[in-house]
Design a protein around this motif. Structure first.
Motif, mmCIF file in Angstrom:
data_model
loop_
_atom_site.group_PDB
_atom_site.id
_atom_site.type_symbol
_atom_site.label_atom_id
_atom_site.label_comp_id
_atom_site.label_asym_id
_atom_site.label_seq_id
_atom_site.Cartn_x
_atom_site.Cartn_y
_atom_site.Cartn_z
ATOM 1 N N ALA A 88 39.326 -12.904 18.720
ATOM 2 C CA ALA A 88 40.710 -12.744 19.166
ATOM 3 C C ALA A 88 41.427 -14.087 19.232
ATOM 4 N N MET A 89 40.739 -15.109 19.728
ATOM 5 C CA MET A 89 41.338 -16.439 19.786
ATOM 6 C C MET A 89 41.683 -16.940 18.385
ATOM 7 N N LEU A 90 40.786 -16.752 17.434
ATOM 8 C CA LEU A 90 41.022 -17.221 16.075
ATOM 9 C C LEU A 90 42.219 -16.508 15.447
ATOM 10 N N VAL A 91 42.333 -15.214 15.679
ATOM 11 C CA VAL A 91 43.443 -14.447 15.107
ATOM 12 C C VAL A 91 44.769 -14.892 15.714
ATOM 13 N N ILE A 92 44.810 -15.034 17.039
ATOM 14 C CA ILE A 92 46.044 -15.475 17.700
ATOM 15 C C ILE A 92 46.428 -16.878 17.229
ATOM 16 N N ALA A 93 45.438 -17.746 17.110
ATOM 17 C CA ALA A 93 45.712 -19.112 16.665
ATOM 18 C C ALA A 93 46.232 -19.125 15.233
ATOM 19 N N ALA A 94 45.649 -18.291 14.356
ATOM 20 C CA ALA A 94 46.097 -18.252 12.967
ATOM 21 C C ALA A 94 47.508 -17.708 12.847
ATOM 22 N N ALA A 95 47.854 -16.728 13.679
ATOM 23 C CA ALA A 95 49.189 -16.133 13.612
ATOM 24 C C ALA A 95 50.265 -17.087 14.104
ATOM 25 N N ASN A 96 49.894 -18.017 14.990
ATOM 26 C CA ASN A 96 50.888 -18.912 15.584
ATOM 27 C C ASN A 96 50.612 -20.390 15.311
ATOM 28 N N MET A 97 49.605 -20.670 14.461
ATOM 29 C CA MET A 97 49.215 -22.038 14.108
ATOM 30 C C MET A 97 48.908 -22.880 15.345
ATOM 31 N N LEU A 98 48.106 -22.328 16.240
ATOM 32 C CA LEU A 98 47.706 -23.014 17.475
ATOM 33 C C LEU A 98 46.304 -23.585 17.287
ATOM 34 N N MET A 99 46.188 -24.546 16.394
ATOM 35 C CA MET A 99 44.874 -25.026 15.988
ATOM 36 C C MET A 99 44.254 -26.010 16.984
#
Length: 418
Positions: free
Chosen positions: A223-234
């Motif tokens: 879930a963290m990876l998906v949210i980060a990918a959708a919002n570029m929160l790397m």
């Protein structure tokens, strides 16, 4: 299984990556996918690959080594990134006389964390050097983004355009809000992870309960990876990899990183199928590889003490580019048409140089027929020149081979000579 003609030092995943790259280029040439590249779905997919690479890279960091070399990591992701981008941009502007080429230094200044994570089991690097390179690759991206916000504006004006480029986004305010969102995502994930660890001793100790706990932990990471990918929160993903650790993740994460590496090179093939500008791309790749060597060998020893010669050289040869450069290039292409055509071959150039350097460092070339069986001698003397003592794990050298042939061996009964 690798073909016999390939050196054993070439990892199998590199061969797979080359095949995926060729396949992507063939698909891109056979079908017009230009409408797909740069869309929201493509950018999300590329962001997901980057997130997997970031998490895998920081997950593999030796935390003790990171604490010892924290000043070096900070220097690498701040001073190192700025110096590398400046050197690369300077070479491009001087070579081609186009001020807007300054943005190309940003596109390839960082080290790709997905490549480092996938190829991070290099036995020629100590755990300390591997951790330093992983941290460098994982945390230089935010600095690159910050440079993009400011340098893109200068390059846009230098190219004769009016107004502000789209690459600048929300400017400094957008960067600040991005940091806040990264902090919020990281805090939420760490809180849930901590709560799960506290609740684990209260649950039954049956195998089924343990599997359930591991599944929930894995779902939290996904879930963290998906949210980060959708919002570029790397940045949140990179920091989370230092804390969200459990042995159960090991094999699954290795497979995910390996798969993401292959998909990234498939995407890079699609990227290259749009067309390439070979000469600027080659010069850009050469400048990026050389800039890493300058920073690692000239600047890093000022902040990191005690690295042996082999580790310093390995860091100097550590430049790798991949999905991170693709993401930045897609962002810059809207304001600087032609960036894709230059960065594409530059990525290939950097990775070819990296792979060649790794093979040569594992198998140093021999010059002269039969020279490996002779001691190097001073032309004016019959005595052999003094040689450095071998490290015990270093590559085979002329001096070490000569000493091994002249050193007394064990006696026939197995005892060592006095």
């Amino acid at each position: 299984m690798l073909p016999r003609w390939l050196p054993e030092s070439v990892p199998g995943i590199v061969v797979g990556g080359a095949g995926a790259l060729i396949l992507g280029a063939v698909i891109g040439r056979a079908a017009d996918l230009s409408a797909l590249i740069g869309t929201g779905g493509y950018v999300f997919g590329a962001g997901l690959l980057l997130a997997i690479g970031l998490f895998g890279s920081t997950y593999a960091i030796d935390l003790r080594a990171l604490r010892e070399d924290l000043p070096g990591v900070v220097a690498a992701v701040t001073l190192g990134v700025v110096l590398k981008a400046s050197l690369i941009a300077g070479v491009m502007v001087l070579a081609f006389g186009r001020s807007e080429y300054v943005v190309l230094g940003i596109a390839v200044a960082q080290i790709d964390p997905l490549s480092v994570a996938a190829l991070g089991r290099d036995g020629r690097m100590s755990p300390r050097a591997r951790s330093l390179l992983s941290a460098w690759a994982s945390f230089d991206d935010p600095m690159t983004v910050l440079l993009t916000l400011y340098v893109a504006g200068y390059a846009y004006a230098a190219a004769g355009h009016e107004g502000a480029p789209a690459a600048a986004g929300g400017g400094a305010g957008g960067y600040a809000s991005g940091l806040a969102l990264n902090a919020a995502l990281l805090a939420g994930v760490l809180l849930l992870w901590w709560a799960g660890r506290r609740a684990a001793p209260l649950l039954p100790s049956s195998p089924r309960a343990r599997r359930t706990g591991v599944t929930l932990a894995g779902l939290l990471v996904v879930a963290m990876l998906v949210i980060a990918a959708a919002n570029m929160l790397m940045l949140a993903v990179g920091v989370a990899g230092l804390f969200l650790r459990t042995k159960a993740f090991g094999k699954a994460l290795d497979r995910a990183v390996g798969g993401a590496f292959l998909v990234a090179f498939l995407a890079l093939g699609l990227f290259l199928a749009r067309g390439v500008d070979v000469v600027p791309g080659f010069v850009l790749g050469l400048a990026a590889f050389g800039a890493q060597a300058v920073v690692a060998l000239g600047v890093m020893p000022l902040f990191v003490r005690g690295l042996d010669r082999r580790d310093r050289i390995a860091l100097g040869l550590g430049q790798q580019n991949g999905i991170t450069a693709v993401l930045i290039t897609l962002t810059l292409e809207r304001d600087f048409p032609g960036t894709v055509a230059i960065v594409g071959p530059a990525v290939i150039t950097v990775n070819l140089l990296h792979g060649t350097a790794q093979v040569l460092s594992a198998h140093p070339p021999r010059f002269g027929r039969g020279q490996s069986d002779k001691e190097e001698r001073d032309p004016g003397s019959e005595r052999p020149l003094p040689q450095e003592e071998p490290s015990g794990q270093g590559p085979l050298t002329l001096g070490s081979l000569a000493r091994s042939r002249t050193a007394p061996g064990p006696l026939p009964d197995g005892r060592s000579p006095a």
